[in-house]
Design a protein around this motif. Structure first.
Motif, PDB file in Angstrom:
ATOM      1  N   THR A   1       0.847  -1.188   0.000  1.00  0.00           N
ATOM      2  CA  THR A   1       0.000   0.000   0.000  1.00  0.00           C
ATOM      3  C   THR A   1       0.885   1.240   0.000  1.00  0.00           C
ATOM      4  OG1 THR A   1      -1.863   1.108   1.078  1.00  0.00           O
ATOM      5  CG2 THR A   1      -0.179   0.188   2.521  1.00  0.00           C
ATOM      6  N   THR A   2       0.303   2.356  -0.353  1.00  0.00           N
ATOM      7  CA  THR A   2       1.031   3.619  -0.326  1.00  0.00           C
ATOM      8  C   THR A   2       0.972   4.208   1.075  1.00  0.00           C
ATOM      9  OG1 THR A   2       0.431   4.047  -2.639  1.00  0.00           O
ATOM     10  CG2 THR A   2       1.188   5.914  -1.350  1.00  0.00           C
ATOM     11  N   PRO A   3       2.105   4.589   1.650  1.00  0.00           N
ATOM     12  CA  PRO A   3       2.072   5.152   3.006  1.00  0.00           C
ATOM     13  C   PRO A   3       1.277   6.449   3.019  1.00  0.00           C
ATOM     14  CG  PRO A   3       4.231   5.499   2.020  1.00  0.00           C
ATOM     15  CD  PRO A   3       3.468   4.586   1.109  1.00  0.00           C
ATOM     16  N   PRO A   4       0.459   6.675   4.053  1.00  0.00           N
ATOM     17  CA  PRO A   4      -0.349   7.895   4.089  1.00  0.00           C
ATOM     18  C   PRO A   4       0.517   9.147   4.238  1.00  0.00           C
ATOM     19  CG  PRO A   4      -0.499   6.710   6.169  1.00  0.00           C
ATOM     20  CD  PRO A   4       0.236   5.818   5.223  1.00  0.00           C
ATOM     21  N   LEU A   5       0.185  10.157   3.440  1.00  0.00           N
ATOM     22  CA  LEU A   5       0.838  11.457   3.555  1.00  0.00           C
ATOM     23  C   LEU A   5       0.024  12.402   4.426  1.00  0.00           C
ATOM     24  CD1 LEU A   5       2.005  11.984  -0.153  1.00  0.00           C
ATOM     25  CD2 LEU A   5       3.334  11.134   1.798  1.00  0.00           C
ATOM     26  N   VAL A   6      -1.237  11.981   4.640  1.00  0.00           N
ATOM     27  CA  VAL A   6      -2.134  12.755   5.485  1.00  0.00           C
ATOM     28  C   VAL A   6      -2.823  11.800   6.453  1.00  0.00           C
ATOM     29  CG1 VAL A   6      -4.236  14.159   5.529  1.00  0.00           C
ATOM     30  CG2 VAL A   6      -2.510  14.557   3.766  1.00  0.00           C
ATOM     31  N   ARG A   7      -2.879  12.182   7.718  1.00  0.00           N
ATOM     32  CA  ARG A   7      -3.526  11.356   8.736  1.00  0.00           C
ATOM     33  C   ARG A   7      -4.838  11.998   9.185  1.00  0.00           C
ATOM     34  NH1 ARG A   7      -1.285   6.201   9.397  1.00  0.00           N
ATOM     35  NH2 ARG A   7       0.993   6.335   9.270  1.00  0.00           N
ATOM     36  N   ARG A   8      -5.761  11.174   9.570  1.00  0.00           N
ATOM     37  CA  ARG A   8      -7.047  11.665  10.071  1.00  0.00           C
ATOM     38  C   ARG A   8      -6.824  12.551  11.292  1.00  0.00           C
ATOM     39  NH1 ARG A   8     -12.111   7.887  12.156  1.00  0.00           N
ATOM     40  NH2 ARG A   8     -13.548   9.623  12.636  1.00  0.00           N
ATOM     41  N   GLY A   9      -7.483  13.695  11.283  1.00  0.00           N
ATOM     42  CA  GLY A   9      -7.354  14.641  12.386  1.00  0.00           C
ATOM     43  C   GLY A   9      -6.191  15.603  12.239  1.00  0.00           C
ATOM     44  N   GLN A  10      -5.348  15.396  11.234  1.00  0.00           N
ATOM     45  CA  GLN A  10      -4.183  16.254  11.026  1.00  0.00           C
ATOM     46  C   GLN A  10      -4.596  17.602  10.445  1.00  0.00           C
ATOM     47  OE1 GLN A  10      -1.243  14.416   8.509  1.00  0.00           O
ATOM     48  NE2 GLN A  10      -0.126  16.334   8.149  1.00  0.00           N
ATOM     49  N   GLN A  11      -3.909  18.644  10.895  1.00  0.00           N
ATOM     50  CA  GLN A  11      -4.115  19.965  10.311  1.00  0.00           C
ATOM     51  C   GLN A  11      -3.366  20.031   8.987  1.00  0.00           C
ATOM     52  OE1 GLN A  11      -6.258  22.382  11.741  1.00  0.00           O
ATOM     53  NE2 GLN A  11      -6.698  20.476  12.849  1.00  0.00           N
ATOM     54  N   ILE A  12      -4.072  20.423   7.928  1.00  0.00           N
ATOM     55  CA  ILE A  12      -3.518  20.375   6.579  1.00  0.00           C
ATOM     56  C   ILE A  12      -3.719  21.706   5.866  1.00  0.00           C
ATOM     57  CG2 ILE A  12      -3.819  17.877   6.306  1.00  0.00           C
ATOM     58  CD1 ILE A  12      -6.399  18.563   4.736  1.00  0.00           C
ATOM     59  N   VAL A  13      -3.083  21.824   4.702  1.00  0.00           N
ATOM     60  CA  VAL A  13      -3.280  22.975   3.830  1.00  0.00           C
ATOM     61  C   VAL A  13      -4.163  22.532   2.672  1.00  0.00           C
ATOM     62  CG1 VAL A  13      -2.185  24.648   2.293  1.00  0.00           C
ATOM     63  CG2 VAL A  13      -1.082  24.028   4.455  1.00  0.00           C
ATOM     64  N   ILE A  14      -5.240  23.297   2.457  1.00  0.00           N
ATOM     65  CA  ILE A  14      -6.138  23.015   1.336  1.00  0.00           C
ATOM     66  C   ILE A  14      -5.821  24.017   0.236  1.00  0.00           C
ATOM     67  CG2 ILE A  14      -8.517  22.826   0.555  1.00  0.00           C
ATOM     68  CD1 ILE A  14      -9.347  22.383   3.467  1.00  0.00           C
ATOM     69  N   MET A  15      -5.444  23.513  -0.944  1.00  0.00           N
ATOM     70  CA  MET A  15      -5.158  24.370  -2.092  1.00  0.00           C
ATOM     71  C   MET A  15      -6.338  24.298  -3.053  1.00  0.00           C
ATOM     72  SD  MET A  15      -1.148  23.527  -2.889  1.00  0.00           S
ATOM     73  CE  MET A  15      -1.194  24.637  -4.308  1.00  0.00           C
ATOM     74  N   ALA A  16      -6.746  25.464  -3.534  1.00  0.00           N
ATOM     75  CA  ALA A  16      -7.845  25.525  -4.496  1.00  0.00           C
ATOM     76  C   ALA A  16      -7.272  25.700  -5.890  1.00  0.00           C
ATOM     77  CB  ALA A  16      -8.788  26.672  -4.157  1.00  0.00           C
TER      78      ALA A  16
END
Length: 246
Positions: A183-198
């Motif tokens: 599987t591909t390792p997650p780059l984003v985890r649930r509950g993590q603060q992220i940057v949303i790009m539009a």
């Protein structure tokens, strides 16, 4: 008591009709065989099947072993005036134990099926050493090895396709790697603060968000905009960064 009567009298003279009958019988057999239609050789049928299998497996399996079943020697088929056509019946597949049909489309058409055992080998990616669960795979962790493979079996032929991926469970050395065990390792985890790009042409819009599920590169996950509280779907493009299309 009378002695038994002899059915054949060795002293009697031969009848005149016997020589005539002896000439007629060979003539009957000669006429019959002369008018018989030529038969299709079993070897030609088996050769068509073997050639069809070779062409079907193509260059993907340069190493192969083909064993075509033999026809019943009592089977007599009219010689086909057209080239024989081989085909794979519905439900049959290559490689493995299969059945191949042969069809004559001549004036006296016929169709038969031959069994065949097809074993193929090719270079596939295997584990160079034991692979622990969840640890990214490096180039030193894998190698190419010639293995026998079967129909429907999943495998990977390019080492580069597994670099950076992780095993879903511990894998022993020499295990054939397949998409099912990686599987591909997650780059984003649930509950993590992220940057949303539009993705807006000519405009770079970035917002703060929260990931609502795990995701690897290219995965679509749900995220929540911190300011608007709106939940949208986004694509993971790198660690901690997702992109939405407006």
């Amino acid at each position: 008591m009378k002695s038994p009567r002899c059915l054949i009298n060795p002293t009697s003279k031969p009848r005149r009709k016997w020589p005539a009958f002896a000439l007629i019988v060979p003539m009957l057999f000669t006429d019959t065989w002369a008018g018989a239609e030529p038969a299709q050789s079993h070897g030609s049928i088996e050769a068509v099947v073997e050639q069809y299998i070779k062409e079907s497996i193509g260059q993907d399996f340069p190493s192969h072993d083909i064993a075509v079943g033999k026809l019943d020697p009592r089977l007599q088929l009219t010689a086909c005036e057209k080239p024989l056509r081989a085909f794979l019946p519905p439900g049959s597949r290559l490689p493995g134990n299969t059945s191949v049909g042969v069809n004559c489309e001549g004036q006296k058409p016929w169709t038969l099926y031959l069994s065949a055992e097809v074993k193929v080998s090719r270079e596939v990616v295997v584990a160079q050493r034991p692979l622990p669960r969840g640890v990214p795979i490096s180039a030193d962790d894998v190698r190419l090895e010639l293995r026998e493979v079967g129909a429907g079996q999943d495998y990977i032929t390019e080492p580069g396709d597994v670099i950076g991926k992780v095993a879903k469970r511990p894998l022993a050395s020499s295990t054939v790697l397949s998409p099912q065990v990686l599987t591909t390792p997650p780059l984003v985890r649930r509950g993590q603060q992220i940057v949303i790009m539009a993705a807006i042409p000519g405009i770079d819009v970035r917002m703060q968000g929260t990931a609502l599920s795990d995701g690897g590169k290219g995965d679509r996950i749900t995220v929540r905009n911190v300011l608007s509280k709106r939940t949208v779907e986004a694509t993971v493009i790198q660690a901690g960064v997702v992109q939405v299309t407006l």
